[in-house]
Design an enzyme around this catalytic site. Sequence first.
Site, mmCIF file in Angstrom:
data_model
loop_
_atom_site.group_PDB
_atom_site.id
_atom_site.type_symbol
_atom_site.label_atom_id
_atom_site.label_comp_id
_atom_site.label_asym_id
_atom_site.label_seq_id
_atom_site.Cartn_x
_atom_site.Cartn_y
_atom_site.Cartn_z
ATOM 1 N N GLY A 12 15.586 39.410 -9.228
ATOM 2 C CA GLY A 12 15.981 38.392 -10.634
ATOM 3 C C GLY A 12 17.771 38.132 -9.185
ATOM 4 O O GLY A 12 17.940 38.858 -8.313
ATOM 5 N N ILE A 14 21.029 37.327 -10.038
ATOM 6 C CA ILE A 14 22.218 38.882 -10.307
ATOM 7 C C ILE A 14 21.567 40.142 -9.907
ATOM 8 O O ILE A 14 21.774 40.385 -8.941
ATOM 9 C CB ILE A 14 22.325 38.686 -11.804
ATOM 10 C CG1 ILE A 14 23.018 37.127 -12.219
ATOM 11 C CG2 ILE A 14 24.098 39.326 -11.818
ATOM 12 C CD1 ILE A 14 23.680 36.723 -13.308
ATOM 13 N N ASP A 60 7.169 45.605 -17.582
ATOM 14 C CA ASP A 60 7.588 44.751 -18.064
ATOM 15 C C ASP A 60 8.972 45.627 -19.550
ATOM 16 O O ASP A 60 7.911 46.365 -20.593
ATOM 17 C CB ASP A 60 6.204 44.239 -19.431
ATOM 18 C CG ASP A 60 6.873 42.961 -20.296
ATOM 19 O OD1 ASP A 60 8.231 43.695 -20.578
ATOM 20 O OD2 ASP A 60 6.229 42.415 -20.301
ATOM 21 N N SER A 125 27.746 37.603 -21.638
ATOM 22 C CA SER A 125 27.533 35.829 -21.210
ATOM 23 C C SER A 125 28.923 34.948 -22.211
ATOM 24 O O SER A 125 29.048 35.460 -23.484
ATOM 25 C CB SER A 125 26.238 34.673 -21.532
ATOM 26 O OG SER A 125 26.613 33.610 -21.413
ATOM 27 N N ALA A 126 29.298 34.551 -21.124
ATOM 28 C CA ALA A 126 30.925 33.281 -21.390
ATOM 29 C C ALA A 126 29.839 33.273 -22.602
ATOM 30 O O ALA A 126 31.191 32.320 -23.903
ATOM 31 C CB ALA A 126 31.598 32.981 -20.819
ATOM 32 N N TYR A 150 18.844 31.047 -27.331
ATOM 33 C CA TYR A 150 19.502 32.415 -26.251
ATOM 34 C C TYR A 150 20.685 32.853 -25.886
ATOM 35 O O TYR A 150 20.953 34.648 -25.677
ATOM 36 C CB TYR A 150 19.100 31.649 -25.073
ATOM 37 C CG TYR A 150 20.333 31.489 -23.116
ATOM 38 C CD1 TYR A 150 19.789 32.896 -22.771
ATOM 39 C CD2 TYR A 150 21.592 31.455 -23.296
ATOM 40 C CE1 TYR A 150 20.412 33.258 -21.612
ATOM 41 C CE2 TYR A 150 22.414 32.024 -22.484
ATOM 42 C CZ TYR A 150 21.753 33.014 -21.608
ATOM 43 O OH TYR A 150 22.304 33.277 -20.556
ATOM 44 N N LYS A 154 22.104 37.072 -26.895
ATOM 45 C CA LYS A 154 22.757 37.848 -26.069
ATOM 46 C C LYS A 154 24.023 38.087 -27.174
ATOM 47 O O LYS A 154 24.212 39.532 -26.800
ATOM 48 C CB LYS A 154 23.691 36.520 -25.007
ATOM 49 C CG LYS A 154 23.435 36.426 -24.036
ATOM 50 C CD LYS A 154 23.372 37.534 -22.634
ATOM 51 C CE LYS A 154 21.829 37.371 -21.327
ATOM 52 N NZ LYS A 154 21.383 38.144 -21.117
ATOM 53 N N ARG A 231 34.689 24.926 -15.818
ATOM 54 C CA ARG A 231 33.913 25.809 -15.396
ATOM 55 C C ARG A 231 35.197 26.876 -15.146
ATOM 56 O O ARG A 231 35.484 26.691 -14.427
ATOM 57 C CB ARG A 231 32.805 26.057 -15.218
ATOM 58 C CG ARG A 231 31.360 24.942 -16.318
ATOM 59 C CD ARG A 231 31.393 25.780 -17.486
ATOM 60 N NE ARG A 231 30.476 25.232 -18.332
ATOM 61 C CZ ARG A 231 30.793 24.102 -19.328
ATOM 62 N NH1 ARG A 231 32.217 23.621 -19.320
ATOM 63 N NH2 ARG A 231 29.400 23.522 -19.462
HETATM 64 N N1 UFG Z 1 26.351 19.718 -15.209
HETATM 65 C C1 UFG Z 1 25.536 18.537 -14.973
HETATM 66 N N2 UFG Z 1 24.981 17.710 -14.070
HETATM 67 C C2 UFG Z 1 23.532 19.128 -13.907
HETATM 68 C C3 UFG Z 1 23.769 20.414 -14.527
HETATM 69 C C4 UFG Z 1 25.235 20.534 -14.878
HETATM 70 O O1 UFG Z 1 26.859 17.697 -14.233
HETATM 71 O O2 UFG Z 1 22.404 18.169 -13.253
HETATM 72 C C5 UFG Z 1 27.193 20.447 -15.521
HETATM 73 C C6 UFG Z 1 27.176 21.154 -16.424
HETATM 74 O O3 UFG Z 1 27.445 19.293 -18.030
HETATM 75 C C7 UFG Z 1 28.148 21.693 -16.985
HETATM 76 C C8 UFG Z 1 28.593 22.634 -16.025
HETATM 77 O O4 UFG Z 1 27.800 21.474 -14.670
HETATM 78 O O5 UFG Z 1 29.079 21.111 -17.424
HETATM 79 C C9 UFG Z 1 27.715 23.821 -15.943
HETATM 80 O O6 UFG Z 1 26.802 23.616 -16.175
HETATM 81 P P1 UFG Z 1 25.658 24.482 -16.236
HETATM 82 O O7 UFG Z 1 24.821 24.541 -17.073
HETATM 83 O O8 UFG Z 1 25.731 24.767 -14.464
HETATM 84 O O9 UFG Z 1 26.305 25.594 -16.182
HETATM 85 P P2 UFG Z 1 27.076 25.959 -18.740
HETATM 86 O O10 UFG Z 1 28.055 26.537 -18.325
HETATM 87 O O11 UFG Z 1 25.650 25.101 -18.829
HETATM 88 O O12 UFG Z 1 25.784 27.434 -18.748
HETATM 89 C C10 UFG Z 1 26.220 28.340 -18.997
HETATM 90 C C11 UFG Z 1 25.611 30.023 -18.589
HETATM 91 C C12 UFG Z 1 24.425 30.178 -19.389
HETATM 92 C C13 UFG Z 1 24.412 30.018 -20.392
HETATM 93 C C14 UFG Z 1 25.604 28.426 -20.590
HETATM 94 C C15 UFG Z 1 25.378 28.481 -22.383
HETATM 95 O O13 UFG Z 1 25.037 28.989 -16.919
HETATM 96 O O14 UFG Z 1 23.248 30.927 -18.967
HETATM 97 O O15 UFG Z 1 26.471 28.726 -20.339
HETATM 98 O O16 UFG Z 1 26.754 27.070 -22.943
HETATM 99 F F1 UFG Z 1 24.132 29.751 -21.572
#
Ligand code: UFG
Length: 340
Positions: A12, A14, A60, A125-126, A150, A154, A231
Amino acid sequence: MKKTVLVSGGAGFIGSHVTVELCQAGYDVVIADNMSNCDETNYKGVCAILSRQLPFEKVDFCDAAAANALFDKYHIDAVIHFAAFKAVGESVAEPLMYYKNNLDSFLNVLEAARSHGTHVLFSSSATVYGEPDNPPVTEQSPRQEATSPYGNTKQMCEDFLRDCVKAYGMHGIALRYFNPIGAHPSALIGELPRGVPNNLVPYITQTAIGKRECLSIFGNDYPTPDGTCLRDFIDIVDLAQAHVCAVTRMIDGKMEEPYEIFNVGTGRPVSVMELVNAFEKVNKIKLNYRIAPRRPGDVMAIWADPALAEKKLGWKAKRSVEETLASAWAWEKRLAEAGK
Ligand code: UFG
């Protein structure tokens, strides 16, 4: 003698980057993956980067006997467990599928690790911090109730590891990742999202290449400096190198507690809008985007305090956001060349 690390989910996103860094640091790696969420691209890329074939086992980890057999076959010094489902929205729709897969597989890893005296590194995960009151978060910041199955898996897996370490005299580390992005500088391995990407950077690169029409920025009315979410975007190679430090700490007997947790982030908050602007600038591309409503369940602002990892693991994120976004774009272009 060379030490051997088993990487579950090693084909995968990571897992493949971690495999490369481990091998380059002198470890032998056995990759195990059931290939349920990826094809052979990253495995082949890893072998190309390292110029050799790595042992690959199609396993698996929900199959306890098959998981245990791997530990019998190889002398495994440490296992890094990535093999899990990871889509937040899907987990809300299919909680049983997520609980069964993510919990069963880790329980089987723990059982085999216990009986074989293997160190365990868990990919957390955070997300366990939920919406923090006062970012940045340290490892002592409270965990909040998970907002998705999910996220719950974690938290539960962290607890499984903590309890097993305590009861059975094992050693374990949980690494809490912030937002891993980018791809290997060779552009031979990277993220391969299935269908429409959920995460920001794959959505950006797919929009830039023309696979998606328009990026939606989910909300610009948050009480943050520019109204978009904040983020901690961490380069995938930096993140992978944290695993090498953590595995070495376990194998060399340097742990101060038998169960340790480390944040793996940069400590640098970057807004969604800033990331989009940086992508445009570094890659000289005009991105088609629009402001859309907030995405339900999104955390407004979270970033790491990475001081503990620096102090205890001797690890620090090095790459700039620009460098990482250039690598993400190089990877997307390579996928396009390959017709993917
Ligand atoms: N975002 C957009 N447009 C998109 C996708 C994301 O604006 O098409 C924004 C989201 O709203 C968020 C930021 O970009 O503010 C980051 O979003 P991601 O989906 O890339 O990442 P997240 O912070 O939501 O996700 C992370 C980890 C996940 C975990 C999650 C928990 O990648 O594995 O935090 O909330 F589960």
